[in-house]
Design a protein around this motif. Structure first.
Motif, PDB file in Angstrom:
ATOM      1  N   ASN A 195      44.016  39.278  22.261  1.00  0.00           N
ATOM      2  CA  ASN A 195      44.757  38.347  23.115  1.00  0.00           C
ATOM      3  C   ASN A 195      44.594  38.697  24.597  1.00  0.00           C
ATOM      4  O   ASN A 195      44.486  37.801  25.449  1.00  0.00           O
ATOM      5  CB  ASN A 195      46.234  38.370  22.721  1.00  0.00           C
ATOM      6  CG  ASN A 195      47.091  37.518  23.629  1.00  0.00           C
ATOM      7  OD1 ASN A 195      47.822  38.033  24.481  1.00  0.00           O
ATOM      8  ND2 ASN A 195      47.018  36.207  23.479  1.00  0.00           N
ATOM      9  N   LYS A 196      44.563  40.009  24.908  1.00  0.00           N
ATOM     10  CA  LYS A 196      44.332  40.406  26.298  1.00  0.00           C
ATOM     11  C   LYS A 196      42.954  39.945  26.772  1.00  0.00           C
ATOM     12  O   LYS A 196      42.795  39.489  27.913  1.00  0.00           O
ATOM     13  CB  LYS A 196      44.446  41.923  26.421  1.00  0.00           C
ATOM     14  CG  LYS A 196      45.852  42.454  26.214  1.00  0.00           C
ATOM     15  CD  LYS A 196      45.882  43.973  26.302  1.00  0.00           C
ATOM     16  CE  LYS A 196      47.291  44.511  26.035  1.00  0.00           C
ATOM     17  NZ  LYS A 196      47.331  45.998  26.071  1.00  0.00           N
ATOM     18  N   ALA A 197      41.964  40.064  25.879  1.00  0.00           N
ATOM     19  CA  ALA A 197      40.625  39.591  26.234  1.00  0.00           C
ATOM     20  C   ALA A 197      40.616  38.065  26.410  1.00  0.00           C
ATOM     21  O   ALA A 197      39.877  37.532  27.251  1.00  0.00           O
ATOM     22  CB  ALA A 197      39.625  40.012  25.162  1.00  0.00           C
ATOM     23  N   GLU A 198      41.449  37.368  25.647  1.00  0.00           N
ATOM     24  CA  GLU A 198      41.546  35.918  25.803  1.00  0.00           C
ATOM     25  C   GLU A 198      42.140  35.555  27.158  1.00  0.00           C
ATOM     26  O   GLU A 198      41.747  34.553  27.779  1.00  0.00           O
ATOM     27  CB  GLU A 198      42.391  35.323  24.676  1.00  0.00           C
ATOM     28  CG  GLU A 198      41.679  35.303  23.329  1.00  0.00           C
ATOM     29  CD  GLU A 198      42.568  34.761  22.219  1.00  0.00           C
ATOM     30  OE1 GLU A 198      43.769  34.541  22.496  1.00  0.00           O
ATOM     31  OE2 GLU A 198      42.060  34.549  21.107  1.00  0.00           O
ATOM     32  N   SER A 199      43.096  36.368  27.617  1.00  0.00           N
ATOM     33  CA  SER A 199      43.651  36.132  28.956  1.00  0.00           C
ATOM     34  C   SER A 199      42.582  36.305  30.024  1.00  0.00           C
ATOM     35  O   SER A 199      42.508  35.524  30.987  1.00  0.00           O
ATOM     36  CB  SER A 199      44.816  37.098  29.211  1.00  0.00           C
ATOM     37  OG  SER A 199      45.857  36.900  28.287  1.00  0.00           O
ATOM     38  N   VAL A 200      41.755  37.335  29.862  1.00  0.00           N
ATOM     39  CA  VAL A 200      40.654  37.546  30.810  1.00  0.00           C
ATOM     40  C   VAL A 200      39.675  36.381  30.753  1.00  0.00           C
ATOM     41  O   VAL A 200      39.207  35.884  31.785  1.00  0.00           O
ATOM     42  CB  VAL A 200      39.938  38.884  30.500  1.00  0.00           C
ATOM     43  CG1 VAL A 200      38.690  39.041  31.379  1.00  0.00           C
ATOM     44  CG2 VAL A 200      40.876  40.053  30.702  1.00  0.00           C
ATOM     45  N   LEU A 201      39.385  35.927  29.536  1.00  0.00           N
ATOM     46  CA  LEU A 201      38.459  34.813  29.376  1.00  0.00           C
ATOM     47  C   LEU A 201      39.006  33.542  30.022  1.00  0.00           C
ATOM     48  O   LEU A 201      38.253  32.765  30.622  1.00  0.00           O
ATOM     49  CB  LEU A 201      38.185  34.573  27.894  1.00  0.00           C
ATOM     50  CG  LEU A 201      37.243  33.415  27.562  1.00  0.00           C
ATOM     51  CD1 LEU A 201      35.859  33.647  28.165  1.00  0.00           C
ATOM     52  CD2 LEU A 201      37.138  33.221  26.056  1.00  0.00           C
TER      53      LEU A 201
END
Length: 419
Positions: free
Chosen positions: A254-260
């Motif tokens: 989910n953190k990577a999705e925020s970055v994306l």
């Protein structure tokens, strides 16, 4: 003298044969650890979960791959006249490039999701171990109860001999003999039912190991297996339990999705090349018929901000949801451990009670059998005492099996994902 020596030799030979048979049976017996390994290697549900993990792992390669370039071709039905000649066709090749770090963020999302899938596989493997252990201890308890029922059958036959002797000496009634015979028939039926239940449990255990359902499961000493004392330390839940690690990996995803979501709000770049085919019709011009080549650069304009804000908000809400899931899962594990501990304490109390009752009944039965032989006690009372002892023995056996299953449950609840 010779006959006496022959009888003793026969007894020794019989004991030797029984010892060899017991040794062979013990050598072929399957312990719980071996059955767990076989189940982990062959169980179909576990294989399916592992294949799901491998399939999820392939998303990592797909997420990090560049977009496919676009190649287009156009042919002018009516050629466009230029200074150097008519343009009759055009080739265009374009490659889009996202903002820096976009592919890394996509790869991280896929990687963490694959790790979450692997943790689900680990949890399913631990649950499979627990299922195998529960079936194994149920089977051990059933076989030990079958031994107790067989002993009870022999006791009834011995009591029948005593009652028959008393009847011959006019110290008992014929109805007493018939009553014992009725119980003997009932006991034989109980033993047959236990054999059928045994095969049913063997079938369930073999199904977990994905092998022939009628494959024998050999247990050398059911009583010894049930009597094993193993204390599982359960001060708190394992912080690395697969059920928790799966959610933590989803949180990282989910953190990577925020970055994306932030990367997708930035412009994308496009690099391209146009190649125009020009026909040679102007012989007076030195550049006549020379094809045209044109490099191109394009930039996307993320001016519609609503979808970008929506992506960021979605990632934030999913993060909050996962945090609630993690806290709830930790509470569930802690609750399951406490419930298992309460059941464990209750079973230990019951075991102490059955041990005391059986110890008292042992002395009472010894006296009652002597009184029956002397015709100072009725057979009904002796039979009632025998039934009571058998009931306590069976309840004690089931309690031991439940204790072993509770220990296996606690081992599952306190397991680490690395196991």
């Amino acid at each position: 003298m010779i006959k006496h020596i022959y009888i003793n030799l026969n007894k020794l030979l019989t004991k030797f044969i029984l010892a060899v048979c017991l040794l062979c049976f013990t050598a072929n017996a399957q312990d719980l650890g071996t059955l767990k390994v076989k189940a982990a290697e062959h169980n179909l549900d576990l294989k399916a979960q592992f294949k799901a993990f491998e399939a999820q792992l392939e998303n990592v390669t797909q997420a990090k791959s560049w977009q496919d370039p676009n190649l287009s071709f156009g042919y002018f039905i009516s050629p466009i006249e230029t200074r150097v000649g008519p343009q009759i066709a055009r080739f265009s090749l374009t490659q889009m490039l996202p903002w820096f770090g976009t592919y890394k963020a996509k790869g991280d999302i896929a990687s963490y999701r694959a790790e979450a899938e692997f943790e689900k596989f680990q949890d399913q493997k631990l649950k499979l171990y627990l299922d195998v252990a529960e079936k194994y201890y149920d089977l051990s308890a059933l076989r030990y109860i079958a031994e107790l029922e067989a002993e009870q059958l022999q006791i009834l036959r011995d009591l029948k001999s005593i009652v028959e002797s008393n009847y011959e000496n006019n110290k008992a009634n014929l109805v007493d003999i018939l009553r014992v015979e009725l119980l003997i028939d009932k006991q034989s039926s109980v033993i047959q039912v236990l054999k059928d239940q045994d095969q049913a449990l063997v079938t369930q255990l073999n199904q977990l190991m994905n092998r022939q359902l009628k494959t024998p499961v050999l247990i050398s000493d059911p009583k010894q297996i049930l009597e094993q004392k193993e204390v599982v330390e359960t001060d708190s839940i394992s912080k690395n339990h697969p059920r928790l690690e799966a959610i933590r990996n989803l949180q990282e995803s989910n953190k990577a999705e925020s970055v994306l979501a932030k990367k997708q709000a930035m412009p994308q770049f496009g690099l391209g090349l146009d190649y125009a085919i020009i026909q040679d019709r102007n012989a007076m011009n030195a550049d006549a018929g020379r094809d045209a080549i044109m490099p191109m650069l394009s930039v996307s304009l993320p001016i519609f901000g609503k979808k970008n804000k929506s992506r960021k908000k979605q990632a934030s809400l999913q993060g909050e949801s996962l945090q609630f899931q993690l806290e709830n899962e930790e509470t569930r594990l802690e609750t399951e451990i406490q419930v298992a501990q309460y059941k464990q304490d209750e079973l230990y109390s019951l075991l102490d009670l059955y041990d005391k009752q059986l110890l008292s009944l042992k002395d009472i039965l010894q006296l009652s059998e002597v009184a029956l032989a002397n015709a100072t006690m009725q057979i009904e009372e002796v039979l009632r005492l025998q039934e009571e002892r058998l009931l306590y023995q069976k309840q004690r056996t089931l309690t031991l099996a439940n204790l072993q299953k509770i220990n296996e449950t606690l081992s599952y609840l306190t397991s680490n994902s690395a196991l």
